[in-house]
Design a protein around this motif. Structure first.
Motif, PDB file in Angstrom:
ATOM      1  N   PRO A   4      14.701  71.864  25.727  1.00  8.73           N
ATOM      2  CA  PRO A   4      15.017  72.619  24.638  1.00  8.73           C
ATOM      3  C   PRO A   4      15.189  71.404  23.106  1.00  8.73           C
ATOM      4  O   PRO A   4      16.023  70.487  23.498  1.00  8.73           O
ATOM      5  N   LYS A   5      14.636  71.678  22.140  1.00  2.00           N
ATOM      6  CA  LYS A   5      14.911  71.112  20.930  1.00  2.00           C
ATOM      7  C   LYS A   5      16.339  71.109  20.182  1.00  2.00           C
ATOM      8  O   LYS A   5      16.855  70.624  19.418  1.00  2.00           O
ATOM      9  N   TRP A   6      16.444  72.640  20.347  1.00  2.00           N
ATOM     10  CA  TRP A   6      17.828  73.052  19.680  1.00  2.00           C
ATOM     11  C   TRP A   6      18.948  73.276  20.578  1.00  2.00           C
ATOM     12  O   TRP A   6      18.551  73.585  21.841  1.00  2.00           O
ATOM     13  N   SER A   7      20.193  73.448  20.276  1.00  6.14           N
ATOM     14  CA  SER A   7      21.242  73.879  20.967  1.00  6.14           C
ATOM     15  C   SER A   7      22.128  74.412  20.247  1.00  6.14           C
ATOM     16  O   SER A   7      22.243  74.241  18.679  1.00  6.14           O
ATOM     17  N   TYR A   8      23.018  75.362  20.634  1.00  5.18           N
ATOM     18  CA  TYR A   8      23.742  75.931  19.982  1.00  5.18           C
ATOM     19  C   TYR A   8      25.136  76.142  20.621  1.00  5.18           C
ATOM     20  O   TYR A   8      25.350  76.185  21.765  1.00  5.18           O
ATOM     21  N   THR A   9      26.123  76.308  19.823  1.00  7.11           N
ATOM     22  CA  THR A   9      27.703  76.695  20.250  1.00  7.11           C
ATOM     23  C   THR A   9      28.125  78.205  19.558  1.00  7.11           C
ATOM     24  O   THR A   9      27.960  78.048  18.425  1.00  7.11           O
ATOM     25  N   ALA A  10      28.330  78.903  20.426  1.00  4.64           N
ATOM     26  CA  ALA A  10      28.772  80.245  20.195  1.00  4.64           C
ATOM     27  C   ALA A  10      30.147  80.330  19.697  1.00  4.64           C
ATOM     28  O   ALA A  10      31.072  79.706  20.071  1.00  4.64           O
ATOM     29  N   ALA A  11      30.493  81.282  18.333  1.00  2.00           N
ATOM     30  CA  ALA A  11      31.737  81.552  17.945  1.00  2.00           C
ATOM     31  C   ALA A  11      32.533  80.323  17.778  1.00  2.00           C
ATOM     32  O   ALA A  11      33.686  80.196  18.551  1.00  2.00           O
ATOM     33  N   ILE A  12      32.301  79.579  17.138  1.00  2.00           N
ATOM     34  CA  ILE A  12      33.049  78.318  16.628  1.00  2.00           C
ATOM     35  C   ILE A  12      34.353  79.013  15.845  1.00  2.00           C
ATOM     36  O   ILE A  12      35.290  78.112  15.708  1.00  2.00           O
ATOM     37  N   ALA A  13      34.104  79.901  15.338  1.00  2.00           N
ATOM     38  CA  ALA A  13      35.199  80.645  14.616  1.00  2.00           C
ATOM     39  C   ALA A  13      34.980  82.144  14.682  1.00  2.00           C
ATOM     40  O   ALA A  13      33.869  82.442  14.608  1.00  2.00           O
ATOM     41  N   ALA A  14      35.934  82.789  14.811  1.00  2.00           N
ATOM     42  CA  ALA A  14      36.147  84.437  14.886  1.00  2.00           C
ATOM     43  C   ALA A  14      37.147  85.003  14.521  1.00  2.00           C
ATOM     44  O   ALA A  14      38.224  84.218  14.260  1.00  2.00           O
ATOM     45  N   ASN A  15      36.964  86.134  14.135  1.00  2.00           N
ATOM     46  CA  ASN A  15      38.356  86.889  13.830  1.00  2.00           C
ATOM     47  C   ASN A  15      38.439  88.281  14.646  1.00  2.00           C
ATOM     48  O   ASN A  15      37.751  88.140  15.567  1.00  2.00           O
ATOM     49  N   ARG A  16      39.599  88.855  14.481  1.00  2.00           N
ATOM     50  CA  ARG A  16      40.008  89.986  15.603  1.00  2.00           C
ATOM     51  C   ARG A  16      38.796  91.100  15.437  1.00  2.00           C
ATOM     52  O   ARG A  16      38.604  92.030  16.183  1.00  2.00           O
TER      53      ARG A  16
END
Length: 256
Positions: free
Chosen positions: A129-141
């Motif tokens: 894969p050429k792309w990578s991602y990180t889920a929910a680096i910021a979130a609220n209630r």
């Protein structure tokens, strides 16, 4: 004495191999699944999303086989036509299954917290894969979250949730990233169906179409700097509710 120890060692290795084989058979990790189980899991997911799609899959196989038989009967040995039809039917079936798996995944998680993750999973599929991602680096209630994507198009922050609640979060995350990554343009996108937002089914395509601004070396370097940024703060709490999981369907999604 040595012979007894050798027998014990052989028996132990045999037991361990048997246990490993059984664990792999019952594993929930797609990496341990064979092709048959991959296809079975993908088919189940598609039929659960829309039972009528099973007939589309049947037609994708039966149509080429019938066509191959007709061509073979008219132009030469019918057996060759059937063989050609079967091979073509398998190809068409896998293509249609891959498309339907994507639609089923989007439908399954539509409107749920973290739905944009479905598109990002498909974006990062494949062997290299050429792309990578990180889920929910910021979130609220409330379940709104921000995902981060890195690839040839640069660094993109994906807003996933209510635009009004996301606005201050997106601004804060953009400033935070720009302070450390001063030489990298931080881009932002909002996933959704409102004006100015990108529908989740089109999100991966929109990201892939971004002008290329980073090569492989720069992507690796950016990833290392991102790790330093993440180390400076704690992980954001994962939004409550079912988060997208496409275990077992990546091969079908990518048409493999």
């Amino acid at each position: 004495m040595a012979s007894e120890r050798a027998k014990e060692l052989a028996a132990k290795q045999k037991a361990e191999a048997k246990a490993a084989k059984l664990a792999k058979k019952n594993s929930d990790d797609p990496k341990d699944w064979g092709t048959v189980r991959q296809l079975r899991e993908s088919y189940t997911m598609v039929v659960q999303a829309n039972p009528a799609w099973r007939w589309l899959l049947v037609a994708s196989v039966a149509g080429p086989i019938v066509l191959g038989f007709v061509i073979g009967w008219l132009t030469g040995p019918w057996l060759y036509g059937i063989v050609l039809g079967v091979l073509l039917g398998i190809t068409v079936f896998l293509f249609v299954l891959g498309r339907l798996v994507k639609l089923a995944a989007y439908k399954r998680y539509e409107g749920q917290p973290g739905q944009a993750q479905v598109a990002l999973m498909m974006l990062t599929g494949g062997r290299k894969p050429k792309w990578s991602y990180t889920a929910a680096i910021a979130a609220n209630r409330e379940g709104d979250s921000i995902h981060r994507v890195i690839g040839p198009g640069g660094l993109i922050l994906i807003g996933d949730g209510n635009p009004a609640r996301l606005a201050p979060m997106m601004n804060a995350e953009r400033r935070r990233h720009e302070q450390l990554l001063y030489d990298v343009t931080v881009q932002t996108m909002l996933a959704g169906d409102a004006e100015g937002e990108i529908p989740v089914p089109k999100l991966a395509h929109a990201i892939e179409k971004l002008p290329k601004s980073l090569n492989e070396t720069q992507i690796v370097e950016l990833g290392n700097r991102i790790k330093a940024l993440d180390a400076m703060r704690g992980r954001a709490p994962v939004p409550k509710g079912p988060m997208p999981s496409l275990k077992g369907v990546h091969k079908a999604v990518r048409g493999r």
